[in-house]
Design a protein around this motif. Structure first.
Motif, PDB file in Angstrom:
ATOM      1  N   UNK A   1      30.269  -0.165  -9.804  1.00 15.29           N
ATOM      2  CA  UNK A   1      29.133   0.571  -9.291  1.00 15.29           C
ATOM      3  C   UNK A   1      27.858   0.150 -10.014  1.00 15.29           C
ATOM      4  N   UNK A   2      26.735   0.230  -9.312  1.00 16.41           N
ATOM      5  CA  UNK A   2      25.434   0.006  -9.948  1.00 16.41           C
ATOM      6  C   UNK A   2      24.644   1.310  -9.859  1.00 16.41           C
ATOM      7  N   UNK A   3      24.189   1.796 -10.996  1.00 15.13           N
ATOM      8  CA  UNK A   3      23.387   3.020 -11.000  1.00 15.13           C
ATOM      9  C   UNK A   3      22.010   2.728 -11.560  1.00 15.13           C
ATOM     10  N   UNK A   4      21.036   3.525 -11.140  1.00 18.08           N
ATOM     11  CA  UNK A   4      19.696   3.457 -11.719  1.00 18.08           C
ATOM     12  C   UNK A   4      19.581   4.622 -12.696  1.00 18.08           C
ATOM     13  N   UNK A   5      19.409   4.289 -13.982  1.00 17.66           N
ATOM     14  CA  UNK A   5      19.405   5.320 -15.024  1.00 17.66           C
ATOM     15  C   UNK A   5      18.012   5.575 -15.577  1.00 17.66           C
ATOM     16  N   UNK A   6      17.799   6.807 -15.999  1.00 16.26           N
ATOM     17  CA  UNK A   6      16.609   7.134 -16.769  1.00 16.26           C
ATOM     18  C   UNK A   6      17.031   7.613 -18.142  1.00 16.26           C
ATOM     19  N   UNK A   7      16.116   7.492 -19.105  1.00 14.25           N
ATOM     20  CA  UNK A   7      16.387   7.955 -20.464  1.00 14.25           C
ATOM     21  C   UNK A   7      15.681   9.282 -20.666  1.00 14.25           C
ATOM     22  N   UNK A   8      16.347  10.161 -21.375  1.00 14.78           N
ATOM     23  CA  UNK A   8      15.726  11.443 -21.700  1.00 14.78           C
ATOM     24  C   UNK A   8      16.138  11.861 -23.094  1.00 14.78           C
ATOM     25  N   UNK A   9      15.206  12.487 -23.801  1.00 17.55           N
ATOM     26  CA  UNK A   9      15.546  13.029 -25.108  1.00 17.55           C
ATOM     27  C   UNK A   9      15.919  14.501 -24.924  1.00 17.55           C
ATOM     28  N   UNK A  10      17.187  14.823 -25.189  1.00 25.12           N
ATOM     29  CA  UNK A  10      17.667  16.195 -25.085  1.00 25.12           C
ATOM     30  C   UNK A  10      18.139  16.649 -26.456  1.00 25.12           C
TER      31      UNK A  10
ATOM     32  N   UNK B   1       0.813  -1.208   0.000  1.00 25.89           N
ATOM     33  CA  UNK B   1       0.000   0.000   0.000  1.00 25.89           C
ATOM     34  C   UNK B   1       0.852   1.265   0.000  1.00 25.89           C
ATOM     35  N   UNK B   2       2.164   1.087   0.114  1.00 25.88           N
ATOM     36  CA  UNK B   2       3.057   2.244   0.157  1.00 25.88           C
ATOM     37  C   UNK B   2       4.034   2.230  -1.014  1.00 25.88           C
ATOM     38  N   UNK B   3       4.399   3.410  -1.442  1.00 25.89           N
ATOM     39  CA  UNK B   3       5.405   3.515  -2.499  1.00 25.89           C
ATOM     40  C   UNK B   3       6.774   3.116  -1.952  1.00 25.89           C
ATOM     41  N   UNK B   4       7.606   2.605  -2.836  1.00 21.07           N
ATOM     42  CA  UNK B   4       8.990   2.298  -2.466  1.00 21.07           C
ATOM     43  C   UNK B   4       9.891   2.896  -3.543  1.00 21.07           C
ATOM     44  N   UNK B   5      11.192   2.821  -3.321  1.00 19.31           N
ATOM     45  CA  UNK B   5      12.139   3.333  -4.306  1.00 19.31           C
ATOM     46  C   UNK B   5      13.304   2.384  -4.468  1.00 19.31           C
ATOM     47  N   UNK B   6      13.667   2.146  -5.724  1.00 19.35           N
ATOM     48  CA  UNK B   6      14.902   1.428  -6.008  1.00 19.35           C
ATOM     49  C   UNK B   6      16.027   2.452  -5.989  1.00 19.35           C
ATOM     50  N   UNK B   7      16.921   2.309  -5.007  1.00 17.40           N
ATOM     51  CA  UNK B   7      17.952   3.334  -4.810  1.00 17.40           C
ATOM     52  C   UNK B   7      19.247   3.020  -5.540  1.00 17.40           C
ATOM     53  N   UNK B   8      19.729   1.801  -5.377  1.00 16.64           N
ATOM     54  CA  UNK B   8      21.021   1.448  -5.956  1.00 16.64           C
ATOM     55  C   UNK B   8      21.215  -0.061  -5.885  1.00 16.64           C
ATOM     56  N   UNK B   9      22.438  -0.471  -6.102  1.00 14.20           N
ATOM     57  CA  UNK B   9      22.737  -1.891  -6.022  1.00 14.20           C
ATOM     58  C   UNK B   9      24.219  -2.109  -5.830  1.00 14.20           C
ATOM     59  N   UNK B  10      24.578  -3.366  -5.632  1.00 13.72           N
ATOM     60  CA  UNK B  10      25.985  -3.726  -5.450  1.00 13.72           C
ATOM     61  C   UNK B  10      26.271  -5.031  -6.159  1.00 13.72           C
TER      62      UNK B  10
END
Ligand SMILES: [Cu+2]
Length: 170
Positions: A75-84, A60-69
Motif C-alpha cells: 500500500x502507498x499512504x500519504x502521511x502527515x507528521x504531528x507532535x502529540x 489556477x486550481x488546487x489539486x490533491x495527492x490522494x494515494x499511490x500504487x
C-alpha cells in the motif's frame, strides 16, 4: 558592450544547462510538476519505507495527492507528521495532501511524506522504483523514484507506536 553581451550569453548558456539538469528528473502531469522523487533507503528487515518529492502546481486550481500504487509494497499512504504530547507521530491524511495553485509542496523528512507499507523487498541505495501517484484532478501518473541512503531521517519509522502501520502487517 561586447563584454556585456558575452556575459549575457554565458548566463543564458548556464541557464539552459541548469534547466536541462532539472528537467532530467522531472515528471509533468496536467499542471503539476513532480521533482526529486526519492525513496529513503532501508535495511533488509524494514517493513516500511518513506518517499519524498516536491510537487509544483502551475495551474489556477488546487489539486490533491490522494494515494499511490506500487508493486514492491502492499500500500502507498500519504502521511502527515504531528507532535502529540511531545512525541512526533505520523498518520495517513484522510483527504489527501492539498497542493495549492501556484505553490510547491515538499514531501520531506520530518514533514508530509509517502509511506510504502509492508515492503516486499528492501530499498537499496542507487536503485530506482516506479510509483504510480494518484491526484484528484490531474489523475494518475507514473514517477520513477531514486532510492537514497539510509541516513538523515529525523523520524524513526519503525521505533514508535504505529498502529496505522501495524494494522497492515501480519
Ligand atoms: Cu509515515
Amino acid at each position: 558592450m561586447i563584454q556585456r553581451s558575452f556575459l549575457l550569453s554565458l548566463t543564458a548558456a548556464f541557464g539552459l544547462l541548469a534547466l536541462a539538469i532539472a528537467s532530467a528528473n522531472e515528471t509533468k502531469v496536467g499542471s503539476l510538476i513532480i521533482e526529486q522523487p526519492t525513496i529513503r533507503g532501508t535495511v533488509k528487515t524494514a517493513k516500511v519505507a518513506a518517499g519524498y518529492l516536491t510537487i509544483k502546481n502551475t495551474g489556477a486550481e488546487a489539486d490533491r495527492l490522494l494515494s499511490g500504487q506500487v508493486t514492491f509494497a502492499d500500500q502507498v499512504q500519504v502521511h502527515e507528521m504531528k507532535v502529540t504530547d511531545g512525541v512526533m507521530t505520523m498518520r495517513p491524511l484522510g483527504d489527501g495532501l492539498l497542493i495549492p495553485p501556484g505553490e510547491a509542496v515538499m514531501l520531506k523528512r520530518g514533514a508530509e511524506h509517502l509511506m510504502f507499507m509492508k515492503l516486499a523487498e528492501p530499498m537499496s541505495e542507487g536503485e530506482t522504483r516506479m510509483v504510480t501517484l494518484q491526484f484528484e484532478k490531474a489523475g494518475s501518473v507514473e514517477v520513477m523514484f531514486s532510492v537514497g541512503n539510509l541516513a538523515g531521517d529525523p523520524v524513526d519509522h519503525t521505533g514508535h507506536d504505529h498502529s496505522d502501520h501495524s494494522s497492515h502487517s501480519d
